[in-house]
Design a protein around this motif. Sequence first.
Motif, PDB file in Angstrom:
ATOM      1  N   UNK A  23      61.594  64.388  63.488  1.00  0.00           N
ATOM      2  CA  UNK A  23      61.067  63.201  62.823  1.00  0.00           C
ATOM      3  C   UNK A  23      60.335  63.622  61.558  1.00  0.00           C
ATOM      4  N   UNK A  24      60.842  63.189  60.399  1.00  0.00           N
ATOM      5  CA  UNK A  24      60.239  63.529  59.116  1.00  0.00           C
ATOM      6  C   UNK A  24      59.647  62.296  58.444  1.00  0.00           C
ATOM      7  N   UNK A  25      59.209  61.327  59.206  1.00  0.00           N
ATOM      8  CA  UNK A  25      58.669  60.105  58.620  1.00  0.00           C
ATOM      9  C   UNK A  25      57.318  60.345  57.938  1.00  0.00           C
ATOM     10  N   UNK A  26      56.627  61.385  58.306  1.00  0.00           N
ATOM     11  CA  UNK A  26      55.328  61.679  57.713  1.00  0.00           C
ATOM     12  C   UNK A  26      55.457  62.240  56.299  1.00  0.00           C
ATOM     13  N   UNK A  27      56.617  62.709  55.912  1.00  0.00           N
ATOM     14  CA  UNK A  27      56.789  63.361  54.617  1.00  0.00           C
ATOM     15  C   UNK A  27      56.547  62.384  53.478  1.00  0.00           C
TER      16      UNK A  27
ATOM     17  N   UNK B  44      50.377  60.418  49.164  1.00  0.00           N
ATOM     18  CA  UNK B  44      48.982  60.851  49.048  1.00  0.00           C
ATOM     19  C   UNK B  44      48.821  61.917  47.968  1.00  0.00           C
ATOM     20  N   UNK B  45      49.753  62.838  47.892  1.00  0.00           N
ATOM     21  CA  UNK B  45      49.698  63.880  46.868  1.00  0.00           C
ATOM     22  C   UNK B  45      49.827  63.265  45.484  1.00  0.00           C
ATOM     23  N   UNK B  46      50.729  62.288  45.333  1.00  0.00           N
ATOM     24  CA  UNK B  46      50.917  61.628  44.033  1.00  0.00           C
ATOM     25  C   UNK B  46      49.660  60.884  43.610  1.00  0.00           C
ATOM     26  N   UNK B  47      49.013  60.195  44.544  1.00  0.00           N
ATOM     27  CA  UNK B  47      47.781  59.465  44.228  1.00  0.00           C
ATOM     28  C   UNK B  47      46.685  60.449  43.816  1.00  0.00           C
ATOM     29  N   UNK B  48      46.565  61.545  44.523  1.00  0.00           N
ATOM     30  CA  UNK B  48      45.564  62.555  44.178  1.00  0.00           C
ATOM     31  C   UNK B  48      45.834  63.145  42.795  1.00  0.00           C
ATOM     32  N   UNK B  49      47.095  63.422  42.488  1.00  0.00           N
ATOM     33  CA  UNK B  49      47.438  63.986  41.175  1.00  0.00           C
ATOM     34  C   UNK B  49      47.107  63.009  40.053  1.00  0.00           C
ATOM     35  N   UNK B  50      47.404  61.735  40.250  1.00  0.00           N
ATOM     36  CA  UNK B  50      47.101  60.723  39.223  1.00  0.00           C
ATOM     37  C   UNK B  50      45.593  60.613  39.029  1.00  0.00           C
TER      38      UNK B  50
END
Length: 95
Positions: free
Chosen positions: A51-55, A61-67
Amino acid sequence: MAKKKNQSKKHRFKYTEAPTESATAVGTPADEAKAKTVSASVRPSQDSERDFSYVSRDLRRIAVLAVCLVLLEVGLAYMFNHTGLGSTVDNLIKL
C-alpha cells in the motif's frame, strides 16, 4: 599463461518461481529438503500488494514545506534589502 576455465555464473535470484508438482512429488529426503528450501525462498503474494497511499500525502507535505521556506526566504530578503533592518543587523555584526 594458462587458459582460464569457462566458469558460468550461477545467479541466485531473490524471488524464484514456486516449485511445480513434479518437483515436490519425488519421495527422497534430499529432494523433499530441497523442495522445502525452494518454497521457503518464495515470497508470499501479499508482499507484492503493498500500500503506497501515504506517498501522495507525504509529497504534498513536502511541497507545502518547500513553498513556505521559499516564501520565508523571499520575505527576509525583502526585509533586509529594502528596509532599515538590513543595515541594523549589519552594524550589529561589525562590532
